[in-house]
Design an enzyme around this catalytic site. Structure first.
Site, PDB file in Angstrom:
ATOM      1  N   HIS A 180      23.848 -41.779   3.522  1.00  0.00           N
ATOM      2  CA  HIS A 180      23.812 -43.219   3.237  1.00  0.00           C
ATOM      3  C   HIS A 180      24.785 -43.589   2.125  1.00  0.00           C
ATOM      4  O   HIS A 180      25.447 -44.626   2.184  1.00  0.00           O
ATOM      5  CB  HIS A 180      22.393 -43.630   2.848  1.00  0.00           C
ATOM      6  CG  HIS A 180      21.403 -43.544   3.964  1.00  0.00           C
ATOM      7  ND1 HIS A 180      21.045 -42.361   4.545  1.00  0.00           N
ATOM      8  CD2 HIS A 180      20.697 -44.520   4.603  1.00  0.00           C
ATOM      9  CE1 HIS A 180      20.148 -42.588   5.498  1.00  0.00           C
ATOM     10  NE2 HIS A 180      19.924 -43.884   5.546  1.00  0.00           N
ATOM     11  N   HIS A 238      17.038 -37.454  -1.831  1.00  0.00           N
ATOM     12  CA  HIS A 238      18.253 -36.788  -2.289  1.00  0.00           C
ATOM     13  C   HIS A 238      18.198 -36.569  -3.797  1.00  0.00           C
ATOM     14  O   HIS A 238      17.475 -37.259  -4.519  1.00  0.00           O
ATOM     15  CB  HIS A 238      19.506 -37.623  -1.954  1.00  0.00           C
ATOM     16  CG  HIS A 238      19.742 -37.785  -0.479  1.00  0.00           C
ATOM     17  ND1 HIS A 238      20.310 -36.813   0.300  1.00  0.00           N
ATOM     18  CD2 HIS A 238      19.481 -38.831   0.347  1.00  0.00           C
ATOM     19  CE1 HIS A 238      20.400 -37.233   1.550  1.00  0.00           C
ATOM     20  NE2 HIS A 238      19.896 -38.453   1.607  1.00  0.00           N
TER      21      HIS A 238
END
Length: 271
Positions: A193, A235
């Protein structure tokens, strides 16, 4: 002969160790092995010599230690620095994961944070680009959209390949969503992303005429997309930073292989 015996007795008398108080020093300690006799014993069933190669093999096996028992006593400076940065990255990522679970401190804002992350997902961007390409009627618009579609496909393949190679897990045990499986965004490094948000924002800043407030909002959007992936525990911080860097280099690569209008029209007609 008598003279030599008298000299020997005189030496024994003069020897300090022969006195009564020092007799214990001349006696062997208890439990000491008996001295071996110089005579050779005959070969018996219990004194068979080992094979010639067995002794060397045993010495080599005794010298070889298993890897888990070996300790690096002098680690390099690079190794110490890398392990320290990795520990800081994991610690800060866990602290920023305030929406990682239902029991997190910001669990009520998890849905909104996930929605911000979805704005940087590959499926909506690819679908929206194809829809705009179908609706576009100008050659310039079709050229920009075709190159944007190329950049999005390049981003998905690059991130999926690097993630499959590194296979780094996130700071929390979170399961990827269905959209993540569709774009093969399963592992943590790099953040897909973040790379997509950086590449798209740089692409728009270079090829679209935007006012200054829109440019600022575009940069803030890319930053918020990367931060949202850390907040939901998907993440690490270094994953997001690496994603931003990869997204920038993807944009530079697309600029190098930019497809002209004629090439785009040929691909559109073939499609």
């Amino acid at each position: 002969m008598p003279a030599s015996q008298s000299r020997a007795r005189a030496r024994d008398r003069n020897n300090v160790l022969n006195r009564a108080e020092f007799l214990s020093l001349n006696q062997p300690p208890k439990g000491a092995p008996e001295p071996r006799s110089s005579g050779r014993k005959g070969p018996g069933p219990s004194a068979q010599p080992p094979p010639p190669g067995e002794g060397a093999r045993e010495r080599r096996q005794s010298q070889q230690l298993p890897e888990e028992d070996c300790m690096q006593l002098n680690p390099s400076f690079k190794g110490i620095a890398f392990n320290s940065l990795l520990a800081i990255d994991i610690c800060m990522s866990k602290r920023l994961g305030v929406c990682a679970g239902r029991a997190a401190s910001w669990a009520s804002a998890r849905s909104m944070v996930k929605l911000i992350g979805i704005t940087g997902h590959g499926i909506p961007w690819i679908g929206g680009t194809i829809l705009c390409l179908v609706k576009s009627s100008t050659l310039a618009g079709q050229e920009v959209l075709m190159n944007l579609l190329l950049a999005l496909l390049l981003d998905i393949m690059t991130v999926a390949g690097v993630q499959k190679l590194i296979k780094r897990r996130g700071p929390f045990e979170t399961n990827p969503s269905l959209l993540d499986y569709l774009t093969m965004d399963v592992y943590a490094f790099p953040a897909g992303h973040a790379s997509r948000a950086a590449m798209v924002s740089k692409f728009f800043l270079s090829h679209l005429v935007l006012a200054v407030p829109l440019r600022v909002l575009l940069v803030l959007w890319a930053f918020c997309v990367g931060l949202s992936r850390v907040m939901i525990g998907r993440h690490h911080i270094t994953d997001v930073i690496s994603g931003f860097i990869i997204g920038y280099f993807q944009f530079r690569l697309v600029e190098l292989v930019w497809m002209s209008s004629n090439t785009c029209q040929m691909l559109i007609s073939a499609w």
